[in-house]
Design a protein around this motif. Structure first.
Motif, PDB file in Angstrom:
ATOM      1  N   UNK A 186      -9.311  -9.565  -7.651  1.00  0.00           N
ATOM      2  CA  UNK A 186     -10.013  -9.739  -8.659  1.00  0.00           C
ATOM      3  C   UNK A 186      -9.677  -8.790  -9.700  1.00  0.00           C
ATOM      4  N   UNK A 187     -10.204  -8.886 -11.150  1.00  0.00           N
ATOM      5  CA  UNK A 187     -10.121  -7.720 -12.116  1.00  0.00           C
ATOM      6  C   UNK A 187     -10.612  -6.408 -11.509  1.00  0.00           C
ATOM      7  N   UNK A 188     -11.765  -6.399 -10.790  1.00  0.00           N
ATOM      8  CA  UNK A 188     -12.245  -4.958 -10.299  1.00  0.00           C
ATOM      9  C   UNK A 188     -11.231  -4.461  -9.650  1.00  0.00           C
ATOM     10  N   UNK A 189     -10.648  -5.181  -8.713  1.00  0.00           N
ATOM     11  CA  UNK A 189      -9.797  -4.319  -7.641  1.00  0.00           C
ATOM     12  C   UNK A 189      -8.418  -4.124  -8.526  1.00  0.00           C
ATOM     13  N   UNK A 190      -7.970  -4.782  -9.509  1.00  0.00           N
ATOM     14  CA  UNK A 190      -6.819  -4.716 -10.389  1.00  0.00           C
ATOM     15  C   UNK A 190      -6.948  -3.233 -11.069  1.00  0.00           C
ATOM     16  N   UNK A 191      -7.974  -3.205 -11.777  1.00  0.00           N
ATOM     17  CA  UNK A 191      -8.594  -2.130 -12.530  1.00  0.00           C
ATOM     18  C   UNK A 191      -8.550  -0.859 -11.759  1.00  0.00           C
ATOM     19  N   UNK A 192      -9.221  -0.916 -10.394  1.00  0.00           N
ATOM     20  CA  UNK A 192      -9.548   0.243  -9.776  1.00  0.00           C
ATOM     21  C   UNK A 192      -7.984   0.807  -9.358  1.00  0.00           C
ATOM     22  N   UNK A 193      -7.117  -0.095  -8.857  1.00  0.00           N
ATOM     23  CA  UNK A 193      -5.875   0.087  -8.561  1.00  0.00           C
ATOM     24  C   UNK A 193      -5.005   0.664  -9.689  1.00  0.00           C
ATOM     25  N   UNK A 194      -5.034   0.237 -10.780  1.00  0.00           N
ATOM     26  CA  UNK A 194      -4.541   0.770 -12.031  1.00  0.00           C
ATOM     27  C   UNK A 194      -4.884   2.163 -12.310  1.00  0.00           C
ATOM     28  N   UNK A 195      -6.000   2.361 -11.911  1.00  0.00           N
ATOM     29  CA  UNK A 195      -6.540   3.700 -12.138  1.00  0.00           C
ATOM     30  C   UNK A 195      -5.905   4.806 -11.371  1.00  0.00           C
ATOM     31  N   UNK A 196      -6.062   4.297  -9.909  1.00  0.00           N
ATOM     32  CA  UNK A 196      -5.251   5.125  -8.784  1.00  0.00           C
ATOM     33  C   UNK A 196      -3.604   5.530  -8.959  1.00  0.00           C
ATOM     34  N   UNK A 197      -3.033   4.162  -9.342  1.00  0.00           N
ATOM     35  CA  UNK A 197      -1.508   4.684  -9.705  1.00  0.00           C
ATOM     36  C   UNK A 197      -1.260   3.672 -10.734  1.00  0.00           C
ATOM     37  N   UNK A 198      -1.233   4.393 -12.104  1.00  0.00           N
ATOM     38  CA  UNK A 198      -1.053   3.526 -13.404  1.00  0.00           C
ATOM     39  C   UNK A 198       0.276   3.196 -13.444  1.00  0.00           C
ATOM     40  N   UNK A 199       1.521   3.744 -12.622  1.00  0.00           N
ATOM     41  CA  UNK A 199       2.905   3.429 -12.998  1.00  0.00           C
ATOM     42  C   UNK A 199       3.399   2.324 -12.106  1.00  0.00           C
ATOM     43  N   UNK A 200       2.492   2.232 -10.899  1.00  0.00           N
ATOM     44  CA  UNK A 200       2.879   0.926 -10.255  1.00  0.00           C
ATOM     45  C   UNK A 200       1.914   0.397  -9.431  1.00  0.00           C
ATOM     46  N   UNK A 201       0.798  -0.214  -9.951  1.00  0.00           N
ATOM     47  CA  UNK A 201      -0.398  -0.711  -9.310  1.00  0.00           C
ATOM     48  C   UNK A 201      -0.049  -1.617  -8.236  1.00  0.00           C
ATOM     49  N   UNK A 202       1.062  -2.307  -8.431  1.00  0.00           N
ATOM     50  CA  UNK A 202       1.429  -3.533  -7.342  1.00  0.00           C
ATOM     51  C   UNK A 202       1.842  -2.752  -5.945  1.00  0.00           C
ATOM     52  N   UNK A 203       2.362  -1.590  -5.866  1.00  0.00           N
ATOM     53  CA  UNK A 203       2.431  -0.930  -4.722  1.00  0.00           C
ATOM     54  C   UNK A 203       1.287  -0.814  -3.906  1.00  0.00           C
ATOM     55  N   UNK A 204       0.317  -0.390  -4.638  1.00  0.00           N
ATOM     56  CA  UNK A 204      -1.017  -0.228  -3.946  1.00  0.00           C
ATOM     57  C   UNK A 204      -1.579  -1.557  -3.301  1.00  0.00           C
ATOM     58  N   UNK A 205      -1.416  -2.426  -4.218  1.00  0.00           N
ATOM     59  CA  UNK A 205      -1.791  -4.081  -3.884  1.00  0.00           C
ATOM     60  C   UNK A 205      -1.148  -4.309  -2.527  1.00  0.00           C
ATOM     61  N   UNK A 206       0.271  -4.058  -2.482  1.00  0.00           N
ATOM     62  CA  UNK A 206       0.999  -4.477  -1.514  1.00  0.00           C
ATOM     63  C   UNK A 206       0.591  -3.765  -0.535  1.00  0.00           C
ATOM     64  N   UNK A 207       0.354  -2.647  -0.510  1.00  0.00           N
ATOM     65  CA  UNK A 207      -0.153  -1.495   0.551  1.00  0.00           C
ATOM     66  C   UNK A 207      -1.383  -2.044   1.287  1.00  0.00           C
ATOM     67  N   UNK A 208      -2.255  -2.529   0.722  1.00  0.00           N
ATOM     68  CA  UNK A 208      -3.398  -3.117   0.894  1.00  0.00           C
ATOM     69  C   UNK A 208      -3.499  -4.128   1.455  1.00  0.00           C
ATOM     70  N   UNK A 209      -2.441  -5.136   0.951  1.00  0.00           N
ATOM     71  CA  UNK A 209      -2.070  -6.491   1.645  1.00  0.00           C
ATOM     72  C   UNK A 209      -1.615  -6.184   3.055  1.00  0.00           C
ATOM     73  N   UNK A 210      -0.627  -5.358   3.258  1.00  0.00           N
ATOM     74  CA  UNK A 210      -0.077  -5.060   4.453  1.00  0.00           C
ATOM     75  C   UNK A 210      -1.073  -4.475   5.510  1.00  0.00           C
ATOM     76  N   UNK A 211      -2.274  -3.828   5.184  1.00  0.00           N
ATOM     77  CA  UNK A 211      -3.333  -3.484   6.166  1.00  0.00           C
ATOM     78  C   UNK A 211      -4.154  -4.719   6.413  1.00  0.00           C
ATOM     79  N   UNK A 212      -4.212  -5.794   5.969  1.00  0.00           N
ATOM     80  CA  UNK A 212      -4.866  -6.901   6.424  1.00  0.00           C
ATOM     81  C   UNK A 212      -4.214  -7.901   7.286  1.00  0.00           C
ATOM     82  N   UNK A 213      -4.799  -8.431   8.442  1.00  0.00           N
ATOM     83  CA  UNK A 213      -4.042  -9.038   9.428  1.00  0.00           C
ATOM     84  C   UNK A 213      -3.447 -10.355   8.739  1.00  0.00           C
ATOM     85  N   UNK A 214      -4.067 -10.919   7.790  1.00  0.00           N
ATOM     86  CA  UNK A 214      -3.380 -12.204   7.381  1.00  0.00           C
ATOM     87  C   UNK A 214      -2.347 -11.710   6.235  1.00  0.00           C
TER      88      UNK A 214
END
Ligand SMILES: NC(=O)c1ccc[n+]([C@@H]2O[C@H](COP(=O)([O-])OP(=O)(O)OC[C@H]3O[C@@H](n4cnc5c(N)ncnc54)[C@H](O)[C@@H]3O)[C@@H](O)[C@H]2O)c1
Length: 264
Positions: free
Chosen positions: A190-218
């Motif tokens: 959601x925008x909430x998660x995308x915003x939080x992630x962009x604040x943590x790593x503005x240069x490469x937010x997708x890297x954090x999204x991918x890292x978060x997804x890799x920790x989910x069994x699905x």
């Protein structure tokens, strides 16, 4: 015929994210949806839904303002003759370490996430009691009741509080034929998660999204429509013997006993 045919619902925080997904699925299942949101974007979202043939009414409302919430809810009830369903979804999350968290930011979480749900429930409940029928779904989280990451102290308190609210309210209105349940999402895109992630790593937010997804069994984040599907079930008569319960929807993220099961 949808599972919410002819029902009238109020969904808070419906302009985007999970609330948007809930409004979309509810509309598709036949409900008329009152979309409440503090953002002007609620009007564009409602217009787009109407373009898809869904029945919605948009209200620009801050859930922390009881007077404004009541005005919107009263208007919807007047238009539609009743209110069957309430989803307390509006929420905020600011990731700030405990020692840096000001009392103002803590209180903002309490105000939107707890008092917002309180205000919407206070405004809607009399219409449900009057008709001896209602479904209330509170959007809690796995954060707080089950897990937490650093920086989430204020947010976690509010989401755990919604479990207590769900159970106590469920008991109070059980004889009024009103069901009260909670949904506890894991990581939803959601925008909430995308915003939080962009604040943590503005240069490469997708890297954090991918890292978060890799920790989910699905191996993927959930979608707002995933939340909408569960909310629609809990708000329907198919769930009429369920009350006072939290439902986790997280792609298995709270499941692994060790990191071993996440290895490729
Ligand atoms: N996204 C996730 O991973 C996740 C996980 C667990 C729980 N949740 C919960 O789901 C709910 C929605 O989160 P989201 O991720 O869709 O967030 P989001 O920020 O993407 O959307 C939240 C919506 O609520 C609205 N809103 C915020 N404050 C408001 C106020 N005072 N009055 C009225 N509307 C207000 C916003 O304008 C926005 O439209 C929240 O309660 C959140 O805690 C989200």
């Amino acid at each position: 015929m949808g599972i919410l045919d002819k029902k009238v619902a109020v969904v808070s925080g419906a302009a985007m994210g999970n609330g948007w997904g809930i409004a979309k699925v509810f509309g598709r299942e036949g409900a008329h949806v009152g979309m409440l949101d503090v953002s002007d974007e609620v009007f564009e979202a409602a217009k787009a839904f109407e373009g898809q043939g869904l029945r919605v009414s948009a209200y620009k409302v801050d859930v922390t303002d009881f007077g404004a919430v009541k005005e919107a809810v009263d208007d919807l009830a007047k238009q539609q003759g009743k209110i069957d369903i309430l989803v307390n979804n509006a929420g905020i999350a600011k990731l700030i370490p405990f020692l840096e968290m000001t009392d103002e930011i803590r209180d903002l979480h309490f105000d939107v996430n707890i008092n917002g749900a309180w205000n919407c429930t206070k405004a809607v409940l009399p219409f449900m009691v009057e008709k001896n029928y209602g479904k209330i779904v509170n959007i809690s989280s796995v954060t707080g009741p089950i897990v937490a990451d650093t920086g989430e102290t204020a947010y976690a308190i509010t989401k755990a509080a919604l479990w207590g609210f769900t159970k106590a309210l469920a008991m109070e209105v059980v004889r009024n034929n009103i069901n009260v349940n909670a949904i506890c999402p894991g990581m939803i895109d959601t925008p909430m998660v995308r915003k939080a992630v962009a604040e943590i790593m503005p240069d490469d937010p997708q890297a954090i999204i991918d890292a978060m997804a890799s920790g989910i069994p699905m191996k993927k984040m959930g979608t707002p429509e995933d939340i909408g599907e569960l909310a629609a079930f809990l708000a329907s008569d198919r769930a009429s013997y369920i009350t006072g319960q939290p439902f986790v929807i997280d792609g298995g993220s709270t499941l692994p006993e060790s990191a071993l099961s996440l290895m490729e």
